[in-house]
Design a protein around this motif. Structure first.
Motif, PDB file in Angstrom:
ATOM      1  N   MET A  83       0.820  -1.216   0.000  1.00 37.44           N
ATOM      2  CA  MET A  83       0.000   0.000   0.000  1.00 37.44           C
ATOM      3  C   MET A  83       0.856   1.269   0.000  1.00 37.44           C
ATOM      4  O   MET A  83       0.415   2.308  -0.468  1.00 37.44           O
ATOM      5  CB  MET A  83      -0.945  -0.008   1.200  1.00 37.44           C
ATOM      6  N   SER A  84       2.071   1.188   0.494  1.00 33.45           N
ATOM      7  CA  SER A  84       2.937   2.372   0.513  1.00 33.45           C
ATOM      8  C   SER A  84       3.338   2.801  -0.896  1.00 33.45           C
ATOM      9  O   SER A  84       3.738   3.943  -1.099  1.00 33.45           O
ATOM     10  CB  SER A  84       4.174   2.105   1.362  1.00 33.45           C
ATOM     11  N   ALA A  85       3.231   1.907  -1.871  1.00 32.82           N
ATOM     12  CA  ALA A  85       3.599   2.241  -3.245  1.00 32.82           C
ATOM     13  C   ALA A  85       2.446   2.888  -4.016  1.00 32.82           C
ATOM     14  O   ALA A  85       2.645   3.389  -5.118  1.00 32.82           O
ATOM     15  CB  ALA A  85       4.049   0.985  -3.989  1.00 32.82           C
ATOM     16  N   LEU A  86       1.260   2.864  -3.448  1.00 34.75           N
ATOM     17  CA  LEU A  86       0.079   3.391  -4.127  1.00 34.75           C
ATOM     18  C   LEU A  86      -0.392   4.667  -3.447  1.00 34.75           C
ATOM     19  O   LEU A  86      -0.377   4.744  -2.223  1.00 34.75           O
ATOM     20  CB  LEU A  86      -1.038   2.341  -4.110  1.00 34.75           C
ATOM     21  N   PRO A  87      -0.815   5.662  -4.185  1.00 36.21           N
ATOM     22  CA  PRO A  87      -0.748   5.732  -5.636  1.00 36.21           C
ATOM     23  C   PRO A  87       0.704   5.852  -6.099  1.00 36.21           C
ATOM     24  O   PRO A  87       1.523   6.441  -5.417  1.00 36.21           O
ATOM     25  CB  PRO A  87      -1.542   6.978  -5.985  1.00 36.21           C
ATOM     26  N   GLY A  88       0.946   5.269  -7.268  1.00 31.53           N
ATOM     27  CA  GLY A  88       2.303   5.289  -7.785  1.00 31.53           C
ATOM     28  C   GLY A  88       2.346   5.057  -9.283  1.00 31.53           C
ATOM     29  O   GLY A  88       1.412   4.519  -9.869  1.00 31.53           O
ATOM     30  N   ASP A  89       3.449   5.479  -9.885  1.00 38.02           N
ATOM     31  CA  ASP A  89       3.638   5.267 -11.316  1.00 38.02           C
ATOM     32  C   ASP A  89       4.412   3.967 -11.539  1.00 38.02           C
ATOM     33  O   ASP A  89       4.730   3.249 -10.597  1.00 38.02           O
ATOM     34  CB  ASP A  89       4.351   6.454 -11.950  1.00 38.02           C
ATOM     35  N   ARG A  90       4.691   3.689 -12.788  1.00 37.54           N
ATOM     36  CA  ARG A  90       5.353   2.441 -13.160  1.00 37.54           C
ATOM     37  C   ARG A  90       6.659   2.247 -12.399  1.00 37.54           C
ATOM     38  O   ARG A  90       6.912   1.177 -11.840  1.00 37.54           O
ATOM     39  CB  ARG A  90       5.604   2.423 -14.671  1.00 37.54           C
ATOM     40  N   GLU A  91       7.490   3.275 -12.351  1.00 36.70           N
ATOM     41  CA  GLU A  91       8.803   3.146 -11.704  1.00 36.70           C
ATOM     42  C   GLU A  91       8.663   2.857 -10.209  1.00 36.70           C
ATOM     43  O   GLU A  91       9.399   2.045  -9.657  1.00 36.70           O
ATOM     44  CB  GLU A  91       9.642   4.408 -11.946  1.00 36.70           C
ATOM     45  N   LEU A  93       6.137   1.376  -8.722  1.00 36.19           N
ATOM     46  CA  LEU A  93       5.614   0.014  -8.561  1.00 36.19           C
ATOM     47  C   LEU A  93       6.696  -1.034  -8.782  1.00 36.19           C
ATOM     48  O   LEU A  93       6.783  -2.010  -8.048  1.00 36.19           O
ATOM     49  CB  LEU A  93       4.437  -0.220  -9.518  1.00 36.19           C
ATOM     50  N   ILE A  94       7.538  -0.810  -9.791  1.00 35.74           N
ATOM     51  CA  ILE A  94       8.629  -1.748 -10.065  1.00 35.74           C
ATOM     52  C   ILE A  94       9.609  -1.773  -8.888  1.00 35.74           C
ATOM     53  O   ILE A  94      10.019  -2.842  -8.426  1.00 35.74           O
ATOM     54  CB  ILE A  94       9.353  -1.378 -11.375  1.00 35.74           C
ATOM     55  N   ALA A  95       9.970  -0.603  -8.390  1.00 38.65           N
ATOM     56  CA  ALA A  95      10.906  -0.526  -7.259  1.00 38.65           C
ATOM     57  C   ALA A  95      10.316  -1.211  -6.028  1.00 38.65           C
ATOM     58  O   ALA A  95      11.013  -1.957  -5.326  1.00 38.65           O
ATOM     59  CB  ALA A  95      11.243   0.936  -6.954  1.00 38.65           C
ATOM     60  N   ASN A  96       9.029  -0.993  -5.769  1.00 44.19           N
ATOM     61  CA  ASN A  96       8.377  -1.605  -4.620  1.00 44.19           C
ATOM     62  C   ASN A  96       8.320  -3.122  -4.763  1.00 44.19           C
ATOM     63  O   ASN A  96       8.586  -3.852  -3.801  1.00 44.19           O
ATOM     64  CB  ASN A  96       6.973  -1.021  -4.455  1.00 44.19           C
ATOM     65  N   ALA A  97       8.007  -3.597  -5.957  1.00 44.79           N
ATOM     66  CA  ALA A  97       7.951  -5.043  -6.190  1.00 44.79           C
ATOM     67  C   ALA A  97       9.328  -5.674  -5.995  1.00 44.79           C
ATOM     68  O   ALA A  97       9.450  -6.739  -5.385  1.00 44.79           O
ATOM     69  CB  ALA A  97       7.423  -5.334  -7.591  1.00 44.79           C
ATOM     70  N   ARG A  98      10.354  -5.015  -6.478  1.00 48.63           N
ATOM     71  CA  ARG A  98      11.715  -5.548  -6.286  1.00 48.63           C
ATOM     72  C   ARG A  98      12.103  -5.547  -4.815  1.00 48.63           C
ATOM     73  O   ARG A  98      12.737  -6.493  -4.338  1.00 48.63           O
ATOM     74  CB  ARG A  98      12.713  -4.731  -7.104  1.00 48.63           C
ATOM     75  N   ASP A  99      11.712  -4.500  -4.089  1.00 53.97           N
ATOM     76  CA  ASP A  99      11.992  -4.457  -2.651  1.00 53.97           C
ATOM     77  C   ASP A  99      11.312  -5.600  -1.908  1.00 53.97           C
ATOM     78  O   ASP A  99      11.776  -6.032  -0.860  1.00 53.97           O
ATOM     79  CB  ASP A  99      11.520  -3.126  -2.046  1.00 53.97           C
ATOM     80  N   ASN A 100      10.186  -6.058  -2.454  1.00 51.61           N
ATOM     81  CA  ASN A 100       9.428  -7.151  -1.842  1.00 51.61           C
ATOM     82  C   ASN A 100       9.771  -8.508  -2.452  1.00 51.61           C
ATOM     83  O   ASN A 100       8.999  -9.460  -2.313  1.00 51.61           O
ATOM     84  CB  ASN A 100       7.927  -6.875  -1.955  1.00 51.61           C
ATOM     85  N   ASP A 101      10.915  -8.587  -3.135  1.00 54.54           N
ATOM     86  CA  ASP A 101      11.410  -9.832  -3.721  1.00 54.54           C
ATOM     87  C   ASP A 101      10.414 -10.481  -4.677  1.00 54.54           C
ATOM     88  O   ASP A 101      10.185 -11.697  -4.642  1.00 54.54           O
ATOM     89  CB  ASP A 101      11.804 -10.834  -2.624  1.00 54.54           C
ATOM     90  N   ALA A 102       9.804  -9.665  -5.534  1.00 49.51           N
ATOM     91  CA  ALA A 102       8.857 -10.178  -6.520  1.00 49.51           C
ATOM     92  C   ALA A 102       9.572 -11.057  -7.529  1.00 49.51           C
ATOM     93  O   ALA A 102      10.713 -10.779  -7.908  1.00 49.51           O
ATOM     94  CB  ALA A 102       8.170  -9.020  -7.244  1.00 49.51           C
ATOM     95  N   PRO A 103       8.922 -12.116  -7.993  1.00 43.42           N
ATOM     96  CA  PRO A 103       9.525 -12.958  -9.024  1.00 43.42           C
ATOM     97  C   PRO A 103       9.646 -12.189 -10.341  1.00 43.42           C
ATOM     98  O   PRO A 103       8.984 -11.166 -10.553  1.00 43.42           O
ATOM     99  CB  PRO A 103       8.563 -14.142  -9.138  1.00 43.42           C
ATOM    100  N   ALA A 104      10.482 -12.702 -11.223  1.00 41.59           N
ATOM    101  CA  ALA A 104      10.783 -12.015 -12.484  1.00 41.59           C
ATOM    102  C   ALA A 104       9.546 -11.761 -13.330  1.00 41.59           C
ATOM    103  O   ALA A 104       9.429 -10.708 -13.968  1.00 41.59           O
ATOM    104  CB  ALA A 104      11.804 -12.823 -13.278  1.00 41.59           C
TER     105      ALA A 104
END
Length: 138
Positions: A83-91, A93-104
């Motif tokens: 929720m801390s990434a929203l509202p957010g743009d593409r960059e 969201l990508i940074a937040n997903a990587r911080d959360n160890d999102a799969p490729a």
């Protein structure tokens, strides 16, 4: 045989042994660890028996307009966008997903989002990726 402890006698030892037997040996050797009053009651005479669904079967209760795969996919996406990434743009969201160890595959999908758009919810992100969200009921 001489006892080294005088806290209680053999009768109490035997009773205490029976009380913990299920914990030590598991449910097959003397009953379940679950209190009988907490076990579910069987279905009534006129009620169907509950069934276990096999893998891949629809569990029902899907939001109108979404398949079970859509629900699970959006939920999976939401695990990596906090929720801390929203509202957010593409960059963001990508940074937040990587911080959360999102799969490729999640990161790759987010990289396909159009640049310059701010997303308010995971549902908006899901729709921008070309997937279905639930339809509004009037």
């Amino acid at each position: 045989m001489e006892r080294g402890s005088s806290k209680h006698g053999p009768r109490v030892d035997e009773q205490m042994s029976r009380e913990v037997e299920g914990l030590l040996q598991g449910p097959g050797a003397g009953g379940s660890r679950v209190d009988e009053s907490r076990q579910p009651e069987p279905a009534g005479e006129d009620q169907p028996e509950p069934k276990t669904l096999t893998a891949g079967a629809s569990r029902g209760g899907n939001p109108q307009g979404m398949s079970m795969d859509d629900v699970e996919g959006r939920s999976r996406l939401g695990r990596y966008i906090t929720m801390s990434a929203l509202p957010g743009d593409r960059e963001a969201l990508i940074a937040n997903a990587r911080d959360n160890d999102a799969p490729a595959d999640i990161v790759d999908a987010l990289e396909r989002l159009p640049d310059g758009t701010r997303y308010q919810t995971v549902s908006e992100v899901w729709a921008a990726l070309g997937h279905k969200n639930e339809t509004t009921r009037w």
